[in-house]
Write a protein that holds these residues in place. Structure first.
Motif, PDB file in Angstrom:
ATOM      1  N   TYR A  28     -13.488   6.271  -4.448  1.00 17.03           N
ATOM      2  CA  TYR A  28     -12.678   5.064  -4.380  1.00 17.03           C
ATOM      3  C   TYR A  28     -13.177   4.002  -5.358  1.00 17.03           C
ATOM      4  O   TYR A  28     -14.301   4.068  -5.875  1.00 17.03           O
ATOM      5  CB  TYR A  28     -12.697   4.487  -2.955  1.00 17.03           C
ATOM      6  CG  TYR A  28     -14.030   3.897  -2.551  1.00 17.03           C
ATOM      7  CD1 TYR A  28     -14.349   2.575  -2.839  1.00 17.03           C
ATOM      8  CD2 TYR A  28     -14.983   4.671  -1.894  1.00 17.03           C
ATOM      9  CE1 TYR A  28     -15.583   2.035  -2.485  1.00 17.03           C
ATOM     10  CE2 TYR A  28     -16.211   4.141  -1.531  1.00 17.03           C
ATOM     11  CZ  TYR A  28     -16.504   2.827  -1.829  1.00 17.03           C
ATOM     12  OH  TYR A  28     -17.728   2.311  -1.497  1.00 17.03           O
ATOM     13  N   PHE A  44      -8.083   1.690  -4.928  1.00 18.87           N
ATOM     14  CA  PHE A  44      -7.442   2.996  -4.908  1.00 18.87           C
ATOM     15  C   PHE A  44      -8.480   4.042  -4.546  1.00 18.87           C
ATOM     16  O   PHE A  44      -9.682   3.849  -4.724  1.00 18.87           O
ATOM     17  CB  PHE A  44      -6.771   3.314  -6.251  1.00 18.87           C
ATOM     18  CG  PHE A  44      -7.686   3.245  -7.439  1.00 18.87           C
ATOM     19  CD1 PHE A  44      -8.495   4.317  -7.800  1.00 18.87           C
ATOM     20  CD2 PHE A  44      -7.731   2.101  -8.214  1.00 18.87           C
ATOM     21  CE1 PHE A  44      -9.327   4.253  -8.904  1.00 18.87           C
ATOM     22  CE2 PHE A  44      -8.567   2.023  -9.323  1.00 18.87           C
ATOM     23  CZ  PHE A  44      -9.364   3.107  -9.665  1.00 18.87           C
ATOM     24  N   THR A  52      -3.230  -3.288  -2.137  1.00 24.64           N
ATOM     25  CA  THR A  52      -3.671  -4.627  -2.512  1.00 24.64           C
ATOM     26  C   THR A  52      -3.992  -5.426  -1.247  1.00 24.64           C
ATOM     27  O   THR A  52      -3.535  -5.101  -0.151  1.00 24.64           O
ATOM     28  CB  THR A  52      -2.593  -5.359  -3.324  1.00 24.64           C
ATOM     29  OG1 THR A  52      -1.386  -5.453  -2.543  1.00 24.64           O
ATOM     30  CG2 THR A  52      -2.295  -4.612  -4.611  1.00 24.64           C
ATOM     31  N   SER A  92       0.521   5.661  -0.061  1.00 25.92           N
ATOM     32  CA  SER A  92      -0.378   6.807   0.016  1.00 25.92           C
ATOM     33  C   SER A  92       0.456   8.079   0.134  1.00 25.92           C
ATOM     34  O   SER A  92       1.645   8.042   0.462  1.00 25.92           O
ATOM     35  CB  SER A  92      -1.330   6.687   1.213  1.00 25.92           C
ATOM     36  OG  SER A  92      -0.618   6.732   2.440  1.00 25.92           O
ATOM     37  N   ARG A 113       0.853  -1.178   0.000  1.00 25.72           N
ATOM     38  CA  ARG A 113       0.000   0.000   0.000  1.00 25.72           C
ATOM     39  C   ARG A 113       0.896   1.238   0.000  1.00 25.72           C
ATOM     40  O   ARG A 113       1.909   1.281   0.713  1.00 25.72           O
ATOM     41  CB  ARG A 113      -0.940   0.022   1.205  1.00 25.72           C
ATOM     42  CG  ARG A 113      -1.938   1.191   1.213  1.00 25.72           C
ATOM     43  CD  ARG A 113      -2.905   1.061   2.387  1.00 25.72           C
ATOM     44  NE  ARG A 113      -3.814   2.196   2.500  1.00 25.72           N
ATOM     45  CZ  ARG A 113      -4.994   2.286   1.888  1.00 25.72           C
ATOM     46  NH1 ARG A 113      -5.393   1.295   1.104  1.00 25.72           N
ATOM     47  NH2 ARG A 113      -5.767   3.339   2.044  1.00 25.72           N
ATOM     48  N   GLU A 160      -7.621  -5.280  -5.061  1.00 21.06           N
ATOM     49  CA  GLU A 160      -6.868  -4.046  -5.169  1.00 21.06           C
ATOM     50  C   GLU A 160      -7.856  -2.888  -5.086  1.00 21.06           C
ATOM     51  O   GLU A 160      -9.004  -3.000  -5.498  1.00 21.06           O
ATOM     52  CB  GLU A 160      -6.050  -3.978  -6.458  1.00 21.06           C
ATOM     53  CG  GLU A 160      -6.867  -3.931  -7.729  1.00 21.06           C
ATOM     54  CD  GLU A 160      -5.974  -3.722  -8.952  1.00 21.06           C
ATOM     55  OE1 GLU A 160      -4.748  -3.603  -8.774  1.00 21.06           O
ATOM     56  OE2 GLU A 160      -6.515  -3.670 -10.065  1.00 21.06           O
ATOM     57  N   TYR A 214      -3.182   3.683  -2.913  1.00 20.45           N
ATOM     58  CA  TYR A 214      -3.390   2.471  -3.703  1.00 20.45           C
ATOM     59  C   TYR A 214      -2.901   1.299  -2.857  1.00 20.45           C
ATOM     60  O   TYR A 214      -1.820   1.354  -2.256  1.00 20.45           O
ATOM     61  CB  TYR A 214      -2.610   2.508  -5.018  1.00 20.45           C
ATOM     62  CG  TYR A 214      -2.615   1.179  -5.742  1.00 20.45           C
ATOM     63  CD1 TYR A 214      -3.704   0.795  -6.515  1.00 20.45           C
ATOM     64  CD2 TYR A 214      -1.534   0.298  -5.615  1.00 20.45           C
ATOM     65  CE1 TYR A 214      -3.714  -0.440  -7.159  1.00 20.45           C
ATOM     66  CE2 TYR A 214      -1.535  -0.929  -6.260  1.00 20.45           C
ATOM     67  CZ  TYR A 214      -2.631  -1.296  -7.034  1.00 20.45           C
ATOM     68  OH  TYR A 214      -2.647  -2.518  -7.659  1.00 20.45           O
TER      69      TYR A 214
END
Length: 611
Positions: A452, A432, A400, A383, A381, A430, A398
């Motif tokens: 999102y 985002f 997973t 951010s 991840r 996944e 983003y």
């Protein structure tokens, strides 16, 4: 009831929304709230998908159980099969309940014997909870399996003094709590007991001709303590036990019967903190156990437990803050035959935040999970948050995630097939998101809007072949959720404060194009609070739009609803406070889950003692 009922709430919530209000109304500005379930403390406003509900908010809204307040968090859908004691599960951003990881003081408490590994919030008493942290979106890089939809972390209180409260009201409901403890800089020790009992209402909707009242009882006991052995060595731990008994109604359609359930669960942790080699090391052992028994024509007994052994080291170097560690998690759950099945995972992880400039920070995390039975997975991840002036903050992430098959899925419990059962793969996801937040110059108003996308592949589904009558679990479904979440809070002056929330959720099964069950497209809430010298109160209005439901032999829709609750408190003396609350203020008939009843207007009065 059509979705238009909810649009007025949606429009009102479009400016400010949010479940967390952590500031006394008479203060001049809102504080920056910090979330700790991220393993390194992070400011909520800079962390996409993060929310905090503190003890003041829980008390302000008169919430008794976790299901009473989690539905105020945008993107969370709480489904409760009956008002008192009915199974309550959470869907985060459209993901099925087993994809939400639940922690109590860091201990994972998901029910390993539940078919999907989901947690039941129906008997989770909030009397001992200091804060609830919600991390939406894939969080497997932090917490491993089960965190595809997100994480809900509960932290219990440290008690200093004596607290007592009692409440009574509609449906023969009686609630009481006694807590006591002592705390100083060196050590703390406290404990509590809570008791809730009610005659209840019919679990099956009374409007469909089901007059029998279904009762519910819950007892929760806990203890928490800490001790500083030296300036560099600290010990702490907690334990929490609860037992619930609930009358149930089941069937298609749901109707009155004599079914009932009993459940008993406990969780706890011990942790040693050691400062060494320039790092803050934490060594912890946590455990949880649940036993549940259903008494019906098809009665069942299930038991499950989990243990987690964890080492984590935290450090800070210049502009970088980081954490890394390793853990081993083991779970055991029983299946319908009475046999017990073991699952386990060994993991290593790391996460860090780098302050690039005063206005820009970047956070990243990586985790490797090696399951005993289903191979290994690496999840990550990343951010970032950018303060670009005028009170605005732009952030995005983003990530997973993955979820290993549950105990029931691993051995194909309740399966019947003339061919070998398929070999299951872990589910993978996944997601985002992008968010823009704003805070006024005087700090009295802030809000955030988040968009999102979440996709889940290889979702495990219970498959039934109507031709051969074979039934088994298979990696078949693929789901996608797109959504918008609006949240915020405001100090309005004159003792008034405002919190509003709204979520638009478009969750679909990509294999057939149908909307996912029990996920409303529109949901929102608004709370207007007021605090005076002695009197305080809060009015909360909640609304949900129509949603598809599977609780029938054919496809059906649960109609939308709007409800309102009023909570008030009067400070009689420094040590005595009188309380009152009214639920379903307008006495509306509604269903949270199709076929299951909810109470009409009900009232409760109580007293709090603090020394």
């Amino acid at each position: 009831m059509k979705r238009s009922i909810l649009l007025s709430t949606a429009a009102m919530a479009a400016v400010f929304a949010g479940p967390a209000f952590a500031q006394e109304a008479q203060d001049d500005s809102l504080p920056e709230i910090v979330v700790t379930a991220t393993r390194i403390p992070s400011i909520v406003a800079d962390t996409p998908g993060a929310r905090v509900i503190d003890s003041r908010t829980i008390e302000q809204r008169g919430a008794v159980f976790a299901a009473d307040i989690l539905s105020d968090v945008p993107g969370l859908s709480v489904t409760r099969s009956g008002a008192f004691g009915g199974v309550a599960q959470v869907r985060m951003r459209g993901a099925t309940p087993g994809k939400t990881l639940v922690l109590v003081d860091g201990a994972p408490v998901n029910d390993a014997a539940e078919p999907n590994g989901a947690y039941d919030f129906s008997g989770f008493d909030l009397g001992d909870i200091e804060r609830i942290e919600v991390l939406s979106g894939p969080q497997s890089s932090l917490w491993g399996s089960d965190a595809i939809g997100g994480v809900i972390a509960f932290t219990t209180k440290e008690i200093d003094g004596v607290r007592a409260e009692a409440e009574a009201g509609s449906f023969g409901t009686v609630r009481g709590r006694l807590a006591g403890g002592a705390a100083n800089e060196t050590w703390a020790l406290g404990g509590y007991v809570s008791r809730f009992t009610t005659d209840g209402v019919s679990v099956a909707d009374e409007a469909n001709g089901n007059p029998e009242a279904d009762g519910f009882e819950n007892t929760t006991v806990g203890v928490r303590g800490r001790y500083a052995v030296s300036p560099t060595v600290k010990l702490e731990g907690s334990a929490r036990w609860s037992r619930s008994e609930a009358d149930l109604d089941n069937g298609f359609p749901v109707s009155d019967n004599a079914d009932r359930s009993e459940s008993e669960q406990w969780s706890g942790f011990t942790r040693a903190g050691v400062e060494a080699f320039g790092l803050d090391h934490q060594f912890s052992v946590s455990a949880s156990n649940i036993e549940r028994e259903t008494f019906s024509a098809f009665g069942s007994v299930f038991e499950a437990d989990r243990q987690a052994y964890r080492w984590q080291a935290n450090g800070e170097t210049g502009a970088a803050t980081y954490a890394f560690g390793a853990e081993r998690e083991e779970s055991e759950g029983s299946i319908s035959t009475g046999a017990k099945v073991d699952l386990g995972t060994t993991s290593v992880f790391g996460t860090g935040r780098y302050q690039v400039t005063d206005a820009l920070s970047v956070t990243g995390g990586l985790r490797f999970d090696d399951t005993d039975d289903f191979g290994s997975r690496t999840t990550g991840r990343v951010s970032a948050a950018w303060d670009f002036g005028y009170g605005f903050t732009l952030s995005g992430a983003y990530g997973t995630g993955f979820k290993a098959p549950s105990v029931s899925q691993a051995v194909c419990d309740f399966c019947f097939s003339s061919i070998p059962f398929p070999t299951l793969r872990p589910e993978k996801a996944e997601g985002f998101e992008a968010a823009i937040g704003w805070r006024s110059a005087d700090g009295r108003i802030e809000g955030r809007a988040t968009a999102y996308h979440l996709s889940v592949e290889d979702q495990i589904t219970y498959f039934f072949d109507p031709v051969t009558f074979d039934s088994y679990y298979i990696n078949l479904a693929e789901t996608e959720t797109d959504g918008i979440e609006l949240e915020g809070r405001a100090l309005l002056g004159g003792g008034f404060d405002l919190s509003l929330a709204y979520a638009w959720t478009d969750a679909k099964d990509e294999s057939n194009g149908r909307a996912l069950a029990r996920v409303p497209e529109h949901a929102g809430s608004a709370t207007l609070g007021w605090t005076g010298d002695r009197l305080s109160g809060a009015l909360t209005v909640r609304a949900e739009g129509d949603e598809p439901d599977t609780n029938s032999a054919t496809a059906a829709t649960r109609e939308g609803f709007v409800t309102a609750n009023l909570n008030a408190a009067y400070v009689l003396t420094d040590n005595v406070t009188l309380t009152a609350r009214v639920e379903n203020l307008a006495d509306k008939h509604y269903q949270q889950v199709l076929g299951y009843g909810e109470p009409g207007r009900s009232g409760y009065v109580g007293i709090r003692l603090r020394y």
